[in-house]
Design an enzyme around this catalytic site. Structure first.
Site, short mmCIF file in Angstrom:
data_model
loop_
_atom_site.label_atom_id
_atom_site.label_comp_id
_atom_site.label_asym_id
_atom_site.label_seq_id
_atom_site.Cartn_x
_atom_site.Cartn_y
_atom_site.Cartn_z
CB CYS A 334 49.46 14.17 71.78
SG CYS A 334 49.46 15.32 72.15
NE ARG A 363 44.39 19.89 79.28
CZ ARG A 363 43.17 19.29 78.11
NH1 ARG A 363 42.97 19.89 77.67
NH2 ARG A 363 44.38 18.40 77.81
CD GLN A 381 42.52 14.24 76.47
OE1 GLN A 381 43.90 14.53 77.01
NE2 GLN A 381 41.91 15.64 76.35
CG ASP A 383 43.85 11.57 74.19
OD1 ASP A 383 42.97 12.18 73.41
OD2 ASP A 383 44.98 12.19 74.45
CG HIS A 385 47.33 10.21 70.06
ND1 HIS A 385 47.17 10.18 71.19
CD2 HIS A 385 47.24 11.17 69.63
CE1 HIS A 385 47.11 11.33 71.55
NE2 HIS A 385 47.59 11.68 70.75
CE LYS A 464 39.17 22.45 68.24
NZ LYS A 464 39.24 22.55 69.57
CG HIS A 510 45.70 14.25 68.02
ND1 HIS A 510 46.25 14.39 69.13
CD2 HIS A 510 46.83 14.42 66.88
CE1 HIS A 510 48.50 14.16 68.69
NE2 HIS A 510 47.74 14.91 66.95
#
Length: 637
Positions: A334, A363, A381, A383, A385, A464, A510
């Protein structure tokens, strides 16, 4: 008399002090027979709990998840009692904790004798005897001093008692000679416990602290009906066969190495699956006005401090020093997308702006938590946005839900939706959080989608919607997510020029669909048992010449199919046909194409589909047409 509001909204008047069990009897004998516990104003209680004053009361049965958890908690006590009967009572067996977990329970015990798998059958038999005694399970509230006297010989329980808050209500549950410190609630008697199975043994540090002593942990499961227990055990056996780590090695999809713990290596066949998944998602997103971007794997500390990840996530991040500046490998995509948006000034007419990325993130996970593709230290990921105006929130949430649904339907997945709200460590103000939560809730309700509220489990920057997929073994996997964020636009000072010519703050959604592509591949491997549908299979067809003289014809057919875009291999080994067929079946190849004298003369192939014993003769052109139709349509076969 007091007024009782039932779960269905109906009102009843009963005498003050009426127990939950007595209320169930008044509602109906059938309910009283099924009742195992209750809730008074949302607090779980035993059937013997009195209703004092006006209250909302719910009767719990074994048909509800909460009822099943109480059933399993009582079975954990039953197991502890059986262990004490078998191995020396309270003097020899010291009890730790025995909580309910997903699909079962465990109990941590301290015992000089090391238990083995062979002991589990003895414990089960003793549990069955105690259940047959139908001992009443009785709750007593005790003072702290009384509790310490009762458990004076049990140091683990004493430690738990001394750690309780000063104003805690301390309760003890008794069944026959056995007593345990517990807040409950529990079943009315041991006779209500019908079907259970002790599953395994493990070592566990007391209270999860490696500085404490090692205890023995016994895992078990329990179901109200024997048929449900047998089905659960069948699914567990099936899960062992489908373990993605086992299949990943057998099917040559991915590997792991000690040189990179928790970091998957994709082999050619596994990379084919990953590429197909990415391209499928790209195709769908391209039709929905997403723009794909790529951001650096590593950025300096300043951006992570600005985004809030430093305060909330630094213990899970990897750091390095570059030119006297501290950098971090990105744990999320992000912040990079915030910088891309901020690269130029946008007009309100451009919104929503949808940026997607297949971004590799890192991570830190403890080595003991690593689990094949399901828990890794680096993953991709998927992802996105979405930068938008306040008036666009509900419509965009609906569009995003529709996108996720379209992709999940191709895999045949059912899913459940969960709405997670403000956590304790939230960023921003309660007012913006309330506004964000309303936006998500309104979108779900206008779409008529059922959802479960998961209070306090939102991301630190916003509430979320999570999508929990149910696989072929009825297991739940949290993959897709939609998060509404008012905080990061503030932190990065994002703006757009409104219709009034002034600068305004956008809002960010997100969004992830697969979540982690690596985990999704592991999950798909188990869901399909390695038998991937044709469009996703790394090898879609295998040519099997009957003998060496037909190898040239096999290669001719292979070229034809490969030029048509079919992923095909030819097995040219000098092995018997039956052996080659069995090998192809073990590799779970969707189509096996046998060629011999007859096929060469006719210009055909003999087609065997996976799981179908019948062969069908057709030309290469006919086969290509059939396969391409199924591949382009992403058929579930």
């Amino acid at each position: 008399m007091v007024k009782v509001t039932l779960a269905d909204g109906k009102m009843r008047e009963v005498a003050d002090g009426t127990t939950v069990g007595e209320l169930a009897e008044k509602i109906g004998p059938s309910l009283r027979k099924k009742a195992i516990a209750g809730k008074i104003d949302g607090k779980p209680v035993d059937l013997e709990a009195p209703i004092e004053g006006d209250a909302q009361v719910e009767i719990l049965t074994l048909e509800q998840q909460e009822g099943l958890e109480i059933y399993r908690h009582s079975t954990a006590h039953l197991m502890a009692q059986a262990i004490r009967r078998l191995y020396g009572g309270a003097e020899k067996v010291k009890l730790g904790i025995g909580p309910v977990i997903r699909d079962g329970f465990y109990y941590d015990i301290e015992l000089e004798r090391a238990l083995s798998e062979n002991d589990l059958a003895d414990i089960e038999r003793e549990m069955a005897r105690i259940a047959g005694e139908d001992l009443p399970i009785v709750r007593h509230e005790v003072s702290r001093a009384d509790a310490e006297r009762r458990f004076a010989a049990d140091p683990l329980k004493l430690e738990l008692i001394r750690d309780l808050p000063a104003d805690a209500v301390i309760s003890v549950y008794e069944q026959g000679e056995f007593a345990d410190l517990c807040r409950g609630p529990h079943l009315p008697s041991t006779g209500r416990i019908k079907s259970f199975k002790l599953m395994s043994l493990a070592g566990a540090y007391w209270r999860g602290d490696a500085n404490n002593k090692m205890l023995q942990r016994i895992y078990g499961t329990a179901f109200p009906k024997e048929a449900d227990l047998l089905e659960h055990l069948r699914l567990l056996e099936e899960a062992k066969k489908r373990d993605h780590r086992k299949l990943g090695k057998e099917l040559e999809l991915f590997m792991f190495s000690e040189e990179a713990p928790g970091m998957p290596f994709y082999l050619p066949k596994g990379m084919t699956i990953r590429t197909e998944l990415e391209n499928f998602s790209r195709e769908i997103q391209g039709k929905r006005d997403y723009d794909e971007v790529r951001t650096p794997f590593m950025m300096n500390n300043r951006i992570w401090e600005q985004s809030g990840h430093w305060d909330h996530y630094k213990d899970n991040m990897y750091f390095t020093q570059v030119d006297d500046t501290k950098f971090a490998l990105k744990p999320m995509n992000c912040p990079g997308h915030m910088l891309i948006y901020k690269n130029e000034l946008h007009s309100y007419r451009e919104l929503p702006i949808r940026l997607s990325e297949f971004g590799q993130v890192h991570r830190h996970e403890f080595s003991g938590a690593l689990n094949g593709m399901m828990r890794v230290r680096t993953f991709c990921q998927d992802d996105a946005h979405i930068f938008l105006r306040q008036d666009q929130i509900e419509e965009e949430i609906k569009r995003t839900i529709s996108l996720i649904d379209e992709i999940y339907r191709v895999f045949g997945f059912d899913y459940k939706i969960e709405l997670s709200t403000r956590p304790d460590d939230y960023l921003g103000t309660a007012e913006t959080w309330d506004e964000a939560e309303r936006g998500l809730q309104n979108a779900l309700e206008k779409l008529g989608l059922p959802y479960q509220l998961n209070e306090g489990d939102g991301a630190f920057y916003g509430p979320k919607i999570d999508f929990h997929i149910l696989d072929a073994l009825k297991r739940s996997w949290q993959c897709g997510t939609i998060q509404l964020d008012y905080q990061m636009p503030d932190k990065f000072d994002l703006a757009y020029v409104g219709e009034d010519g002034l600068k305004h703050r956008p809002i960010v959604i997100h969004r992830a669909i697969y979540g982690s592509i690596d985990r999704f591949i592991g999950m798909l491997t188990e869901h399909y048992g390695g038998a991937f549908p044709l469009w996703l299979a790394p090898v879609q067809a295998k040519l099997l010449p009957v003998s060496d003289p037909f190898a040239d014809y096999a290669l001719q057919v292979k070229r034809e199919l490969a030029e048509a875009g079919i992923r095909i291999e030819a097995d040219l080994r000098s092995e018997k046909l039956g052996y080659k067929i069995r090998e192809a079946q073990l590799q779970k190849v969707p189509y096996m194409l046998v060629v011999g004298e007859k096929e060469r003369e006719r210009g055909t192939v003999s087609v065997r589909r996976r799981g179908d014993g019948e062969a069908e003769e057709m030309t290469a052109a006919e086969l290509i047409e059939r396969m391409r139709s199924k591949i382009c349509g992403r058929s579930p076969e």
